[in-house]
Design a protein around this motif. Sequence first.
Motif, PDB file in Angstrom:
ATOM      1  N   ALA A 234       2.217  18.843   9.406  1.00  0.00           N
ATOM      2  CA  ALA A 234       1.027  18.983  11.175  1.00  0.00           C
ATOM      3  C   ALA A 234       1.817  20.334  11.368  1.00  0.00           C
ATOM      4  CB  ALA A 234       0.280  17.921  11.717  1.00  0.00           C
ATOM      5  N   ASN A 235       0.941  21.322  12.008  1.00  0.00           N
ATOM      6  CA  ASN A 235       2.172  22.167  12.686  1.00  0.00           C
ATOM      7  C   ASN A 235       0.899  22.477  13.983  1.00  0.00           C
ATOM      8  OD1 ASN A 235       3.040  24.447  13.166  1.00  0.00           O
ATOM      9  ND2 ASN A 235       2.645  25.669  11.790  1.00  0.00           N
ATOM     10  N   MET A 236       1.153  22.185  14.868  1.00  0.00           N
ATOM     11  CA  MET A 236       0.256  21.815  16.344  1.00  0.00           C
ATOM     12  C   MET A 236       0.433  23.129  16.402  1.00  0.00           C
ATOM     13  SD  MET A 236      -0.826  19.231  15.622  1.00  0.00           S
ATOM     14  CE  MET A 236      -1.416  18.369  17.202  1.00  0.00           C
ATOM     15  N   LEU A 237      -0.994  23.963  17.054  1.00  0.00           N
ATOM     16  CA  LEU A 237      -1.361  24.657  18.100  1.00  0.00           C
ATOM     17  C   LEU A 237      -1.112  24.823  19.161  1.00  0.00           C
ATOM     18  CD1 LEU A 237      -2.629  26.710  15.295  1.00  0.00           C
ATOM     19  CD2 LEU A 237      -0.360  26.778  15.507  1.00  0.00           C
TER      20      LEU A 237
ATOM     21  N   HIS B 109      10.388  13.000  13.828  1.00  0.00           N
ATOM     22  CA  HIS B 109      10.095  13.525  12.618  1.00  0.00           C
ATOM     23  C   HIS B 109       9.385  15.450  12.836  1.00  0.00           C
ATOM     24  CE1 HIS B 109       9.067  10.063  10.849  1.00  0.00           C
ATOM     25  NE2 HIS B 109       8.661   9.066  12.389  1.00  0.00           N
ATOM     26  N   SER B 110       9.560  15.395  14.101  1.00  0.00           N
ATOM     27  CA  SER B 110       9.485  16.714  15.047  1.00  0.00           C
ATOM     28  C   SER B 110      10.256  17.555  14.303  1.00  0.00           C
ATOM     29  CB  SER B 110       9.514  16.757  15.761  1.00  0.00           C
ATOM     30  OG  SER B 110      10.043  18.235  16.858  1.00  0.00           O
ATOM     31  N   ILE B 111      10.602  19.015  13.402  1.00  0.00           N
ATOM     32  CA  ILE B 111      10.985  20.399  13.056  1.00  0.00           C
ATOM     33  C   ILE B 111      11.201  20.651  14.078  1.00  0.00           C
ATOM     34  CG2 ILE B 111      11.831  19.286  11.367  1.00  0.00           C
ATOM     35  CD1 ILE B 111       9.887  21.120  10.075  1.00  0.00           C
ATOM     36  N   ILE B 112      10.552  21.310  15.604  1.00  0.00           N
ATOM     37  CA  ILE B 112      10.696  21.996  15.922  1.00  0.00           C
ATOM     38  C   ILE B 112      11.939  22.951  16.640  1.00  0.00           C
ATOM     39  CG2 ILE B 112       9.661  22.585  18.669  1.00  0.00           C
ATOM     40  CD1 ILE B 112       7.829  20.718  18.127  1.00  0.00           C
ATOM     41  N   LEU B 113      12.514  22.236  16.433  1.00  0.00           N
ATOM     42  CA  LEU B 113      13.872  23.663  17.105  1.00  0.00           C
ATOM     43  C   LEU B 113      14.006  23.239  15.969  1.00  0.00           C
ATOM     44  CD1 LEU B 113      15.652  20.804  20.005  1.00  0.00           C
ATOM     45  CD2 LEU B 113      14.300  23.152  20.121  1.00  0.00           C
ATOM     46  N   ASN B 114      14.323  23.108  14.698  1.00  0.00           N
ATOM     47  CA  ASN B 114      14.616  23.587  13.672  1.00  0.00           C
ATOM     48  C   ASN B 114      14.056  24.119  13.163  1.00  0.00           C
ATOM     49  OD1 ASN B 114      14.600  20.701  13.256  1.00  0.00           O
ATOM     50  ND2 ASN B 114      15.953  20.845  11.379  1.00  0.00           N
TER      51      ASN B 114
ATOM     52  N   GLU C  87       5.787  24.306  -2.144  1.00  0.00           N
ATOM     53  CA  GLU C  87       4.581  24.232  -3.204  1.00  0.00           C
ATOM     54  C   GLU C  87       3.700  22.877  -3.356  1.00  0.00           C
ATOM     55  OE1 GLU C  87       6.024  26.450  -7.184  1.00  0.00           O
ATOM     56  OE2 GLU C  87       3.879  24.995  -8.266  1.00  0.00           O
ATOM     57  N   GLY C  88       2.462  22.819  -3.334  1.00  0.00           N
ATOM     58  CA  GLY C  88       1.825  21.152  -3.626  1.00  0.00           C
ATOM     59  C   GLY C  88       2.050  20.582  -2.550  1.00  0.00           C
ATOM     60  N   LYS C  89       2.408  21.283  -1.286  1.00  0.00           N
ATOM     61  CA  LYS C  89       2.194  19.975  -0.214  1.00  0.00           C
ATOM     62  C   LYS C  89       0.948  20.457   0.315  1.00  0.00           C
ATOM     63  CE  LYS C  89       6.947  18.698  -0.415  1.00  0.00           C
ATOM     64  NZ  LYS C  89       6.255  16.675  -1.832  1.00  0.00           N
ATOM     65  N   LYS C  90       0.574  19.556   1.549  1.00  0.00           N
ATOM     66  CA  LYS C  90      -0.148  19.939   2.152  1.00  0.00           C
ATOM     67  C   LYS C  90      -0.495  20.237   3.442  1.00  0.00           C
ATOM     68  CE  LYS C  90      -2.767  16.257  -1.261  1.00  0.00           C
ATOM     69  NZ  LYS C  90      -3.420  14.813  -1.169  1.00  0.00           N
ATOM     70  N   ILE C  91      -0.668  20.790   3.732  1.00  0.00           N
ATOM     71  CA  ILE C  91       0.320  21.355   5.613  1.00  0.00           C
ATOM     72  C   ILE C  91      -1.762  21.425   6.508  1.00  0.00           C
ATOM     73  CG2 ILE C  91       1.362  23.442   6.777  1.00  0.00           C
ATOM     74  CD1 ILE C  91       2.520  23.447   3.401  1.00  0.00           C
TER      75      ILE C  91
ATOM     76  N   ILE D  11       6.155  17.001  11.900  1.00  0.00           N
ATOM     77  CA  ILE D  11       5.820  17.828  12.635  1.00  0.00           C
ATOM     78  C   ILE D  11       6.349  19.022  13.536  1.00  0.00           C
ATOM     79  CG2 ILE D  11       4.650  17.656  15.302  1.00  0.00           C
ATOM     80  CD1 ILE D  11       4.921  13.937  14.558  1.00  0.00           C
ATOM     81  N   MET D  12       5.613  19.873  12.969  1.00  0.00           N
ATOM     82  CA  MET D  12       5.874  21.673  13.383  1.00  0.00           C
ATOM     83  C   MET D  12       5.572  21.806  15.058  1.00  0.00           C
ATOM     84  SD  MET D  12       5.929  23.175   9.963  1.00  0.00           S
ATOM     85  CE  MET D  12       7.173  25.090  10.682  1.00  0.00           C
ATOM     86  N   HIS D  13       6.068  22.454  15.737  1.00  0.00           N
ATOM     87  CA  HIS D  13       5.180  23.733  16.919  1.00  0.00           C
ATOM     88  C   HIS D  13       5.544  25.051  16.372  1.00  0.00           C
ATOM     89  CE1 HIS D  13       2.909  24.857  20.673  1.00  0.00           C
ATOM     90  NE2 HIS D  13       2.586  23.487  20.399  1.00  0.00           N
ATOM     91  N   PRO D  14       4.658  25.755  16.861  1.00  0.00           N
ATOM     92  CA  PRO D  14       5.641  27.097  16.594  1.00  0.00           C
ATOM     93  C   PRO D  14       5.966  27.663  18.298  1.00  0.00           C
ATOM     94  CG  PRO D  14       3.540  27.666  16.599  1.00  0.00           C
ATOM     95  CD  PRO D  14       3.603  25.947  16.802  1.00  0.00           C
ATOM     96  N   GLY D  15       6.230  27.130  18.872  1.00  0.00           N
ATOM     97  CA  GLY D  15       6.422  27.383  20.801  1.00  0.00           C
ATOM     98  C   GLY D  15       5.841  28.532  21.202  1.00  0.00           C
ATOM     99  N   PRO D  16       5.123  28.287  22.473  1.00  0.00           N
ATOM    100  CA  PRO D  16       5.859  27.435  23.476  1.00  0.00           C
ATOM    101  C   PRO D  16       4.709  25.843  23.509  1.00  0.00           C
ATOM    102  CG  PRO D  16       4.586  29.545  24.756  1.00  0.00           C
ATOM    103  CD  PRO D  16       4.676  29.369  23.376  1.00  0.00           C
ATOM    104  N   ILE D  17       5.651  25.219  23.974  1.00  0.00           N
ATOM    105  CA  ILE D  17       4.451  23.948  24.364  1.00  0.00           C
ATOM    106  C   ILE D  17       4.018  23.206  25.116  1.00  0.00           C
ATOM    107  CG2 ILE D  17       5.178  21.217  23.316  1.00  0.00           C
ATOM    108  CD1 ILE D  17       7.398  21.938  21.872  1.00  0.00           C
ATOM    109  N   ASN D  18       2.292  23.130  25.559  1.00  0.00           N
ATOM    110  CA  ASN D  18       1.753  22.568  26.174  1.00  0.00           C
ATOM    111  C   ASN D  18       1.836  20.835  26.041  1.00  0.00           C
ATOM    112  OD1 ASN D  18       0.037  25.176  26.537  1.00  0.00           O
ATOM    113  ND2 ASN D  18       0.940  25.035  27.528  1.00  0.00           N
TER     114      ASN D  18
END
Lengths: 309, 177
Positions: free
Chosen positions: A220-223, A282-287, A156-160, A261-268
């Motif tokens: 930041a969710n990187m697609l 800062h990456s929580i990709i594996l989490n 709540e209230g976070k900027k995504i 920093i997030m990424h749903p995978g697969p990463i290029n």
Amino acid sequence: MSKLSVPHLLGIKPLTTEDIHLILNTTSQFKDVLNRPIKKVPSLRDVTIANLFFENSTRTKLSFELAEKRLGADVINFSASGSSVKKGETLIDTVNNILAMKVDMVVMRHASAGAANFLAKHVNSIIVNAGDGAHEHPTQALLDAYSIQEKLGTVEGKKILIVGDILHSRVALSNIFCLKKLGAEVAVCGPLNLIPRHITTLGVQVFLDFNKALAWCDVANMLRIQSERQHITYFPSLREYQMFYGLDAKRLQTLNKEIVIMHPGPINRGVEISSDLADGPHSIILNQVENGVAVRMAVLFLLATRHDA
Amino acid sequence: MTSRVLLNPAAFQLVIKRLAHQLIEVHDDFSNSVLIGLQPRGIYAARRLHKELTQLIQTPAIALGELDCTFYRDDFRKKTLHPNRTILDFTIEDKNVILIDDVLFTGRTIRSGLDALMDYGRPRDIELLVLIDRRLSRHVPIQAKYAGLTIDSIDSQVVKVEWQETDNCDGVTLLSN
């Protein structure tokens, strides 16, 4: 509120905010289970689940299969290649044949948007959407929300910020629905021709300037660029895309704050995100991947044990 | 609906004290024993006994845990289940476990609790302590070693246990239609 308001998980859109909170709370209980020496509970021991993957997948398929096995369910797997789909069988026939073998739930990924809704209407089973075309990918959105909540305490209230190929992304749409329902501010960023025209009607901001967008956001969710769904060329080269919308350490250093920093995978790697950031603190990709199993356990548990009293 | 008081606050306190003394007789200083309350309502009994025991034997720390057995139940789809937290900050390997619940009725909750417990290790033994034992209503062969009060009741009756911590008053009532 102690049970889901829906009999299937077709998308985030049909869920209520209470449903999402229920799933996220149940996820915490399953995360505890996954951190134990014996990572398994017998809740769904009399349930048989079919995983139907008409489209390629690594993470989602493994994650669902693991979640099902951790709940004690029996699992059968099906992928379109090497099946009778190639011989011209329709989707409903394929699924009804599988259900005739006494299967209780169907987890399906399909390249066509709306495939899960279609199935829910025409077959008598519990349907879980594991991604349908460029429409929705609800469990990804739920695990993203859970991961943000775990990292920042609340959504709540976070900027995504969601960056990249918004037009072809089911992750983006499900994320927008989910995060908005949880009270976050959401913005998208990418080349103008990869941003759907009426996206602002969903209550999201649009940034074309990546640096401004980064300055605005907490997460930041990187697609990925979904080349398999792009039938025309949207930008001159991946290198040019990387220069404008790729996240790297240099760009991050210009911010005087820390972002998640997030990424749903697969990463290029080297396109939408540089290797050092993907593996950085800062990456929580594996989490996200870890939480994926717990979220899917929660969804399967809540749907399978939902009873209509 | 008629209600009959089974334990008033004073009697309730006496029962807790008696159970605590019974536990001390068997477990001495609790150096190899742990208390585990079953979620959701058994945790209050476990916490209360823990408090009482700590006062009585002046031991630095008696291990206290809370166990949720929702995922091990055999009655899902018959009713809506609410998973709760399991908090076991210690190993139960080779320990004397005292499993605690408020009411022993059909025995099914305890059955699932035993399954849940086994997933955390192999205790030396497990004893069952309940505040109220509704005898003659068991579906599975499970008996409590320690019972605060043993009562005869029929299936349609409901035993309501209230705690100072959540209901502002200690007490046990038998509700009948």
